[in-house]
Design a protein around this motif. Sequence first.
Motif, mmCIF file in Angstrom:
data_model
loop_
_atom_site.group_PDB
_atom_site.id
_atom_site.type_symbol
_atom_site.label_atom_id
_atom_site.label_comp_id
_atom_site.label_asym_id
_atom_site.label_seq_id
_atom_site.Cartn_x
_atom_site.Cartn_y
_atom_site.Cartn_z
ATOM 1 N N TYR A 2 0.855 -1.185 0.000
ATOM 2 C CA TYR A 2 0.000 0.000 0.000
ATOM 3 C C TYR A 2 0.896 1.242 0.000
ATOM 4 C CZ TYR A 2 -3.727 -3.234 1.290
ATOM 5 O OH TYR A 2 -4.628 -4.268 1.306
ATOM 6 N N PRO A 3 1.147 1.835 -1.178
ATOM 7 C CA PRO A 3 1.988 3.034 -1.206
ATOM 8 C C PRO A 3 1.326 4.162 -0.407
ATOM 9 C CG PRO A 3 1.662 2.119 -3.406
ATOM 10 C CD PRO A 3 0.701 1.436 -2.516
ATOM 11 N N PRO A 4 2.112 5.046 0.207
ATOM 12 C CA PRO A 4 3.579 5.073 0.184
ATOM 13 C C PRO A 4 4.220 4.223 1.282
ATOM 14 C CG PRO A 4 2.775 7.011 1.300
ATOM 15 C CD PRO A 4 1.540 6.271 0.833
ATOM 16 N N PHE A 5 3.416 3.674 2.211
ATOM 17 C CA PHE A 5 4.006 2.891 3.299
ATOM 18 C C PHE A 5 4.860 1.754 2.766
ATOM 19 C CE2 PHE A 5 3.741 -0.952 5.921
ATOM 20 C CZ PHE A 5 4.378 -0.512 7.069
ATOM 21 N N SER A 6 4.366 1.066 1.737
ATOM 22 C CA SER A 6 5.053 -0.130 1.256
ATOM 23 C C SER A 6 6.296 0.180 0.440
ATOM 24 C CB SER A 6 4.090 -0.981 0.427
ATOM 25 O OG SER A 6 3.523 -0.221 -0.626
ATOM 26 N N ASP A 46 4.273 4.668 -9.292
ATOM 27 C CA ASP A 46 4.720 3.475 -8.577
ATOM 28 C C ASP A 46 5.820 2.745 -9.346
ATOM 29 O OD1 ASP A 46 2.813 3.945 -6.605
ATOM 30 O OD2 ASP A 46 1.315 2.677 -7.582
ATOM 31 N N MET A 47 5.602 2.569 -10.638
ATOM 32 C CA MET A 47 6.584 1.857 -11.456
ATOM 33 C C MET A 47 7.913 2.599 -11.476
ATOM 34 S SD MET A 47 5.064 -0.965 -12.721
ATOM 35 C CE MET A 47 5.899 -1.394 -14.244
ATOM 36 N N GLY A 48 7.841 3.901 -11.469
ATOM 37 C CA GLY A 48 9.057 4.699 -11.439
ATOM 38 C C GLY A 48 9.842 4.519 -10.153
ATOM 39 N N LEU A 49 9.145 4.201 -9.073
ATOM 40 C CA LEU A 49 9.797 3.979 -7.783
ATOM 41 C C LEU A 49 10.382 2.571 -7.663
ATOM 42 C CD1 LEU A 49 7.208 5.665 -5.396
ATOM 43 C CD2 LEU A 49 9.474 6.537 -6.029
ATOM 44 N N GLY A 50 9.938 1.669 -8.543
ATOM 45 C CA GLY A 50 10.453 0.305 -8.502
ATOM 46 C C GLY A 50 9.424 -0.773 -8.280
#
Length: 272
Positions: A2-6, A46-50
Amino acid sequence: GYPPFSDIFLGLFGIPVIAYHDPATEGQAPLSRADIEAYVSEVRLDMGLGYSGVFVDDANWSAGFNPSPGPPASLASLIESIRAAEPGALIEMNSQYHDIWPLMKAHDPNVERALRFVNVVTKEFGVGPTAGINTAQDYAEFMQYVDALHAKGIHTTMTGDNRPGGSTVTVMEYNLATYFLINDGKDFVNGVNQFPTNSWPGFDVSLGSAITHRERSASGLWTRRFSGGVVYTVEPGAATQTIKLGKPMHSAEWGTVESVTLAAKQGAVLVE
């Protein structure tokens, strides 16, 4: 996750993490073109973060299956737009089995369009008490449903049942055994409140390679044999049955046994 926690998990275990987003409950329902673009922007971020992809929750298609982002054509467009924006994303879609399976059999164009772009379709609640799979026919239909997904190159996640009575060892064993009946090597299974440091030992089982397809007896006993063991389930509505194993085998639920007695909606995963 669950972004951003995850975000903290992205480099922690060295395994793929997909990001949870629910268009039905996070402000994008009913889906308009602008809402679809906003959702896709989240996936791109999200994909940009990995992250490896997205978990699209509450992807429900019919009246009576709520919440749903609706309308169906827009839901299909959302899935298609995610794939167009992120061709390499792992897309997991949580659609209820009793909702999507009749539409698949009817060749619903919106469902068929969405299924061209997803990698995994979740089976929420697995075959637990909340799953609603309460007849022998429905249990067999569920097997056919997973076979139909496999034929499209799509796999499934059998989740735990987080409702009252759904997290017992008996329920987890039945869910796990059913998973082994359908698994082609690329499906997933989990349980409720499972952690790397405190998980049910049944999830550590290693059965080896499947050496038979699943088989059903006239008594409602389902069986599949592996190089290192065997799994059994008794379908809903069937009589209690005792299975003699012919040799000692080990179960995470019962320990080392030479026979098991299973009631309807029970399973056994046994290792040699």
